[in-house]
Design an enzyme around this catalytic site. Structure first.
Site, PDB file in Angstrom:
ATOM      1  N   PRO A 263       0.791  -1.220   0.000  1.00  0.00           N
ATOM      2  CA  PRO A 263       0.000   0.000   0.000  1.00  0.00           C
ATOM      3  C   PRO A 263       0.830   1.280   0.000  1.00  0.00           C
ATOM      4  O   PRO A 263       1.853   1.372   0.661  1.00  0.00           O
ATOM      5  CB  PRO A 263      -0.844  -0.104   1.270  1.00  0.00           C
ATOM      6  N   ASN A 264       0.329   2.219  -0.776  1.00  0.00           N
ATOM      7  CA  ASN A 264       0.838   3.579  -0.879  1.00  0.00           C
ATOM      8  C   ASN A 264       2.156   3.703  -1.634  1.00  0.00           C
ATOM      9  O   ASN A 264       2.622   4.812  -1.872  1.00  0.00           O
ATOM     10  CB  ASN A 264       0.948   4.236   0.504  1.00  0.00           C
TER      11      ASN A 264
ATOM     12  N   ARG B 176       4.597  11.129  -2.335  1.00  0.00           N
ATOM     13  CA  ARG B 176       4.321  10.931  -0.913  1.00  0.00           C
ATOM     14  C   ARG B 176       5.571  11.163  -0.069  1.00  0.00           C
ATOM     15  O   ARG B 176       6.590  10.518  -0.265  1.00  0.00           O
ATOM     16  CB  ARG B 176       3.850   9.490  -0.710  1.00  0.00           C
TER      17      ARG B 176
ATOM     18  N   TYR C 158      10.755   9.204   1.382  1.00  0.00           N
ATOM     19  CA  TYR C 158      10.720   8.232   0.291  1.00  0.00           C
ATOM     20  C   TYR C 158      11.368   8.709  -1.005  1.00  0.00           C
ATOM     21  O   TYR C 158      11.432   7.951  -1.971  1.00  0.00           O
ATOM     22  CB  TYR C 158       9.271   7.813   0.020  1.00  0.00           C
TER      23      TYR C 158
ATOM     24  N   ASN D 140       8.085  -5.516  -0.648  1.00  0.00           N
ATOM     25  CA  ASN D 140       7.901  -4.386   0.253  1.00  0.00           C
ATOM     26  C   ASN D 140       6.415  -4.361   0.570  1.00  0.00           C
ATOM     27  O   ASN D 140       5.619  -3.794  -0.167  1.00  0.00           O
ATOM     28  CB  ASN D 140       8.356  -3.075  -0.381  1.00  0.00           C
TER      29      ASN D 140
ATOM     30  N   ALA E 228       3.045  -0.964   5.022  1.00  0.00           N
ATOM     31  CA  ALA E 228       2.418  -1.016   6.346  1.00  0.00           C
ATOM     32  C   ALA E 228       1.897  -2.404   6.700  1.00  0.00           C
ATOM     33  O   ALA E 228       1.829  -2.762   7.879  1.00  0.00           O
ATOM     34  CB  ALA E 228       1.293   0.009   6.429  1.00  0.00           C
TER      35      ALA E 228
ATOM     36  N   GLU F  73      12.672  -9.245   2.059  1.00  0.00           N
ATOM     37  CA  GLU F  73      11.842  -8.131   2.528  1.00  0.00           C
ATOM     38  C   GLU F  73      12.650  -6.845   2.414  1.00  0.00           C
ATOM     39  O   GLU F  73      13.804  -6.795   2.853  1.00  0.00           O
ATOM     40  CB  GLU F  73      11.457  -8.372   3.992  1.00  0.00           C
TER      41      GLU F  73
ATOM     42  N   HIS G 254      12.523  -2.381   2.688  1.00  0.00           N
ATOM     43  CA  HIS G 254      11.864  -1.142   3.091  1.00  0.00           C
ATOM     44  C   HIS G 254      12.743   0.022   2.671  1.00  0.00           C
ATOM     45  O   HIS G 254      13.970  -0.037   2.823  1.00  0.00           O
ATOM     46  CB  HIS G 254      11.604  -1.103   4.595  1.00  0.00           C
TER      47      HIS G 254
ATOM     48  N   ARG H 166      11.811   4.648  13.075  1.00  0.00           N
ATOM     49  CA  ARG H 166      10.474   5.240  13.003  1.00  0.00           C
ATOM     50  C   ARG H 166       9.628   4.782  14.198  1.00  0.00           C
ATOM     51  O   ARG H 166      10.155   4.311  15.190  1.00  0.00           O
ATOM     52  CB  ARG H 166       9.849   4.880  11.655  1.00  0.00           C
TER      53      ARG H 166
END
Length: 139
Positions: A10-11, A18, A23, A73, A76, A97, A99, A106
């Site tokens: 998502p996103n 964004r 990012y 990725n 969330a 995985e 990110h 964070r």
């Protein structure tokens, strides 16, 4: 020739728009073209969805012999989806995985991953370069 599937959650379709401070300003489509140019002997396929079940379907479809590796990725969903974690555990194709941001710098909830226990490895915090590092791990 190796075949790699990149699956984004998502996103991530909003990359370049964004939160560019976190990012970056490059869209994933633009970045993907640079990856394909840099690795012309690798078949790189990309899938993105904002829907959890669609990501699970993509993992299952890619996870049994069609690809040599999956770069995931889950965004969330990494921190919330037992279903995505279970899908990674259920498939045969190795998953790395990734990110873009350093999830450990964070919010606390981002320190938990349901993907990591079943991943070949985890790469965090190197911006879009995280994807390239994951691809290199399959070479």
């Amino acid at each position: 020739m190796k075949n790699i599937m990149i699956i984004n959650g998502p996103n991530l379709n909003l990359l370049g728009k964004r939160e560019p401070g976190i990012y970056g300003s490059l869209s994933f489509t633009e970045f993907l073209e640079t990856l394909k140019d840099k690795y012309p002997n690798i078949g790189i396929t990309h899938y993105q969805s904002n829907v959890e079940g669609e990501l699970i379907n993509a993992l299952q479809e890619a996870g049994f012999g069609a690809y040599d590796g999956i770069v995931l990725n889950a965004a969330a969903y990494t921190h919330t989806s037992v279903g995505i974690g279970d899908a990674v555990a259920a498939i045969e194709t190795p998953v790395v995985e990734v990110h873009i941001s350093n999830t450990f710098s964070r919010e606390d909830f981002r320190h938990q991953s349901y993907v990591s226990p079943n991943a070949k490895g985890v790469i965090v915090g190197f911006g879009l370069q995280s994807y390239e590092l994951a691809i290199q791990s399959f070479l």
